[in-house]
Scaffold this motif. Structure first.
Motif, short mmCIF file in Angstrom:
data_model
loop_
_atom_site.label_atom_id
_atom_site.label_comp_id
_atom_site.label_asym_id
_atom_site.label_seq_id
_atom_site.Cartn_x
_atom_site.Cartn_y
_atom_site.Cartn_z
N TYR A 69 0.81 -1.22 0.00
CA TYR A 69 0.00 0.00 0.00
C TYR A 69 0.85 1.27 0.00
O TYR A 69 0.37 2.34 -0.37
CB TYR A 69 -1.02 0.02 1.15
N GLN A 72 1.12 2.69 -3.48
CA GLN A 72 -0.03 3.45 -3.98
C GLN A 72 0.17 4.95 -3.68
O GLN A 72 -0.18 5.80 -4.48
CB GLN A 72 -1.33 2.96 -3.32
N SER A 117 -5.93 9.49 0.31
CA SER A 117 -5.43 8.13 0.49
C SER A 117 -5.54 7.69 1.94
O SER A 117 -5.95 6.56 2.23
CB SER A 117 -3.97 8.05 0.03
N GLY A 121 -8.04 4.79 3.04
CA GLY A 121 -7.46 3.59 3.63
C GLY A 121 -7.95 3.34 5.04
O GLY A 121 -8.23 2.20 5.42
N ASN A 310 -6.72 3.51 -2.55
CA ASN A 310 -6.22 2.98 -1.28
C ASN A 310 -7.27 2.19 -0.52
O ASN A 310 -6.94 1.25 0.19
CB ASN A 310 -5.68 4.13 -0.43
N VAL A 313 -7.23 -1.26 -2.08
CA VAL A 313 -6.03 -2.00 -1.69
C VAL A 313 -6.22 -2.65 -0.32
O VAL A 313 -5.83 -3.81 -0.10
CB VAL A 313 -4.81 -1.06 -1.68
N GLN A 314 -6.85 -1.93 0.62
CA GLN A 314 -7.05 -2.48 1.96
C GLN A 314 -8.11 -3.59 1.95
O GLN A 314 -7.89 -4.66 2.52
CB GLN A 314 -7.47 -1.37 2.93
N PHE A 364 -1.97 -1.93 9.27
CA PHE A 364 -2.38 -1.17 8.08
C PHE A 364 -2.65 0.29 8.46
O PHE A 364 -2.25 1.20 7.74
CB PHE A 364 -3.65 -1.77 7.46
N ASN A 368 -0.49 3.51 7.30
CA ASN A 368 -1.09 4.66 6.62
C ASN A 368 -0.76 5.96 7.33
O ASN A 368 -0.53 6.99 6.69
CB ASN A 368 -2.61 4.47 6.53
#
Length: 503
Positions: A69, A72, A117, A121, A310, A313-314, A364, A368
Motif C-alpha cells: 500500500y 499506492q 489516500s 485507507g 487505497n 487495496v485495503q 495497516f 497509513n
C-alpha cells in the motif's frame, strides 16, 4: 473474544518495536518504488520476500503489506508532478493532478492525494475489521467443493474483468495452471514435467515467476523507450500544500464516495484497484455540476480516485485472509508469501491465528499514518529520485533481483528461470498478453487441484457434488454466466470487426 479485545490484541502486536520498524521500512520502500515509473509494487514485494524468511511471520507480512500500500502513495507523486504514472491507477490521478501542477497548485494536489489516500485507507480498514470475521464465519460452512468453485470463480472473474482481449486472458490463465503442475504430485509424489531436473522437484519458484514477469519484463520494456521530458515543478513548501476552506469543502464528498466505491470493488475477487479508480473518477464526473472541469485541474478528480485506490487495496485483503482467494496478481503473491511463511489463510485463520490477523490489520492503519507523516517532509527527495538516470537505476535493480532470487534456494538455476520468465513477460507485454491471469493461475492451480481431488474423494468420484451443494451450485452458476458473457462479447467483437468497412 469480542472485537474490541481482538483489536487490543492486534495493537499490542503491531506497536512492538520490531513490527513498527519493519512497517516503517516497508512503507518507505513502497513509496520509493511507487515514485519510480516502470517499477511495480509486485516487483518490489517479490524482491523483498527472500529477505523476510528470517523474520517472524507477522513482522514479515507487515513489511510486505507496507510495500504494497506504500506504493499506492508513491505512484501519485510522480503522476501529479511529472505526469509519469508508474501504474494504471496513478494514470487516473494524473488526469487532473498534473494540470493542477501546471497551474502552480502542485502542493494542493499532493496534499489532496495524501489526505484522500489516508482517509480512504482508514475507513476501509474499519470495514475490513468488521466484515472479514463475518465472511470467515460464513466460510466455515465450505467444503472442498465450495473452495474449488470459489477459486474457479476468482480465476474466471479476473480473466473476464481484465482489460484487453478475453481470449488472451483465458490463455494466460490456462498457461498459469499448466505451470503450476510442474513438480511433485500432492497426493502420490509422482514427478510431473520436471524433465529430470532436480531443481524442479518442488515446482517453479513463485519468486522467480513474479520477478521475471513483472520485474525483468518491465525493465526490458522500459530500456530504450522514450522517456518523458523533465518538468521543473519548483520548490514545494508546506504552506503551498494547505488547501483553502473552499477546496476542503469540495473534496469531502468525493473522498467519501471514492472510499466506499473502492472498498466495495476491492473486496470482490478479480476486480482490483484499476476498476475502482476508474469507476470513482467516472462517478465524480457524472455527479459534477460542470463536468468540463475534469481533465483541466479539478481537485475532485484527484481526491476520489486516490481514496478509491487505497480503499480497494485495503479491502482486497478481505477475501484473501478470510477465504484464501486472492483478487488480483499482487494479492495472489501475498497469498503465496503467507504459504511460504507457514500461514494458511482461510476461515480458520482468524480463529487459530488471531495475533497474526489482528496485528496485520492494525498495522495497516499504523502504516497509513506513517505514510501521511513521511510523505509531507520528503516530497523534495521523492522528486529528486525521478532524476536518477535509467542506465544507472536498471542495472542496480537487475543486480538485486538476481541476489534476491538466488537467496531463496541458493541455486543459479533460479536466476536462469527469472531471465527466462523476464523475456516471456517482455513478449507478452509486446503482444498484449496480460501477466496477472498467469500468476493467478500458477498460485491457485495447485490449491484448486487439491480441493478438486478431495471433493471427488468425498463424493466417491461423482461430479454431482459440485451442483448438489447449494453454495457450490451458486458459484457454479456465476461461473457459467461469466463464461457465457465472455463468449458473447468475443463473438460480438468479431462480428463488429467483420462488419466494419475497411479504410
Amino acid at each position: 473474544m469480542d472485537i474490541l479485545t481482538d483489536i487490543a490484541l492486534g495493537f499490542h502486536r503491531a506497536i512492538s518495536p520490531d513490527a513498527l520498524l519493519f512497517c516503517f521500512v516497508g512503507v518507505t520502500i513502497g513509496t520509493f518504488v511507487g515514485v519510480l515509473p516502470g517499477v511495480g509494487a509486485l516487483a518490489a514485494v517479490s524482491l523483498c520476500l527472500p529477505f523476510t524468511y528470517y523474520l517472524d511471520p507477522t513482522v514479515a507480512l507487515i513489511m510486505l503489506a507496507g510495500i504494497f500500500y506504500g506504493a499506492q502513495y508513491g505512484g501519485s507523486i510522480a503522476s501529479i508532478l511529472l505526469n509519469v504514472p508508474g501504474t494504471v491507477t496513478a494514470a487516473v490521478t494524473a488526469l487532473d493532478g498534473n494540470p493542477m501542477t501546471k497551474q502552480g497548485r502542485a502542493g494542493i494536489a499532493l496534499f489532496t492525494a495524501m489526505i484522500s489516500s489516508f482517509i480512504g485507507g482508514s475507513i476501509a480498514i474499519v470495514l475490513m475489521m468488521l466484515f472479514t470475521p463475518m465472511l470467515a464465519q460464513f466460510a466455515l460452512r465450505f467444503s472442498s467443493a465450495e473452495y474449488f468453485m470459489i477459486m474457479l470463480l476468482g480465476l474466471i472473474a479476473a480473466s473476464t474483468i481484465a482489460p484487453g482481449s478475453r481470449l488472451k486472458s483465458f490463455a494466460m490463465m490456462a498457461a498459469g495452471l499448466a505451470i503450476g503442475l510442474v513438480g511433485s504430485d500432492l497426493n502420490t509424489g509422482t514427478m510431473r514435467f520436471t524433465f529430470d531436473r532436480i531443481e524442479l522437484t518442488d515446482g517453479i519458484s513463485l519468486v522467480s515467476i513474479a520477478m521475471g514477469l513483472f520485474g525483468v519484463a518491465e525493465i526490458l520494456s522500459s530500456i530504450g523507450g522514450d522517456r518523458p521530458e523533465k518538468i521543473d515543478v519548483g520548490k514545494i513548501r508546506l504552506k503551498s500544500m494547505i488547501p483553502s476552506r473552499a477546496e476542503l469543502g469540495k473534496i469531502i464528498k468525493p473522498i467519501l464516495r471514492g472510499t466506499f466505491t473502492g472498498a466495495g470493488i476491492g473486496a470482490l475477487p478479480g476486480s482490483g484497484a484499476v476498476v475502482a479508480t476508474f469507476m470513482a473518477y467516472a462517478i465524480e464526473k457524472k455527479v459534477a455540476k460542470d463536468p468540463s472541469r475534469f481533465g483541466k485541474g479539478a481537485i475532485e478528480g484527484v481526491a476520489a480516485p486516490e481514496a478509491a485506490n487505497n480503499a480497494s487495496v485495503q479491502t482486497a485483503f478481505i477475501p484473501t485472509l478470510s477465504l484464501g482467494i486472492p483478487g488480483d496478481a499482487l494479492m495472489a503473491f501475498m497469498l503465496g508469501a503467507m504459504l511460504i511463511h507457514g500461514i494458511v489463510p482461510g476461515p480458520r485463520f482468524i480463529i487459530e491465528q488471531p495475533v497474526i490477523f489482528w496485528g496485520l490489520v492494525v498495522s495497516f492503519w499504523i502504516g497509513n499514518l506513517m505514510l501521511l507523516v513521511l510523505n509531507l517532509p520528503l516530497i523534495g527527495i521523492w522528486v529528486r529520485m525521478l532524476s536518477i538516470p535509467y542506465h544507472i537505476l536498471y542495472p542496480a535493480m537487475l543486480f538485486f533481483i538476481a541476489i534476491g532470487v538466488y537467496s531463496v534456494h541458493y541455486q543459479v538455476f533460479d536466476i536462469y528461470m527469472v531471465l527466462a520468465f523476464g523475456f516471456v513477460g517482455f513478449f507478452m507485454n509486446k503482444f498484449g498478453y496480460p501477466a496477472a491471469p498467469l500468476l493467478l493461475g500458477f498460485i491457485l492451480g495447485p490449491l484448486m487441484e487439491e480441493h478438486f481431488k478431495r471433493a471427488l474423494l468425498m463424493s466417491r468420484g461423482q461430479f454431482d457434488i459440485f451442483w448438489e451443494r447449494p453454495i457450490s451450485a451458486v458459484f457454479l452458476a456465476i461461473v457459467a454466466m461469466l463464461l457465457a458473457y465472455s463468449l458473447f462479447s468475443i463473438v460480438r467483437r468479431q462480428k463488429n470487426s467483420k462488419n466494419r468497412p475497411e479504410a
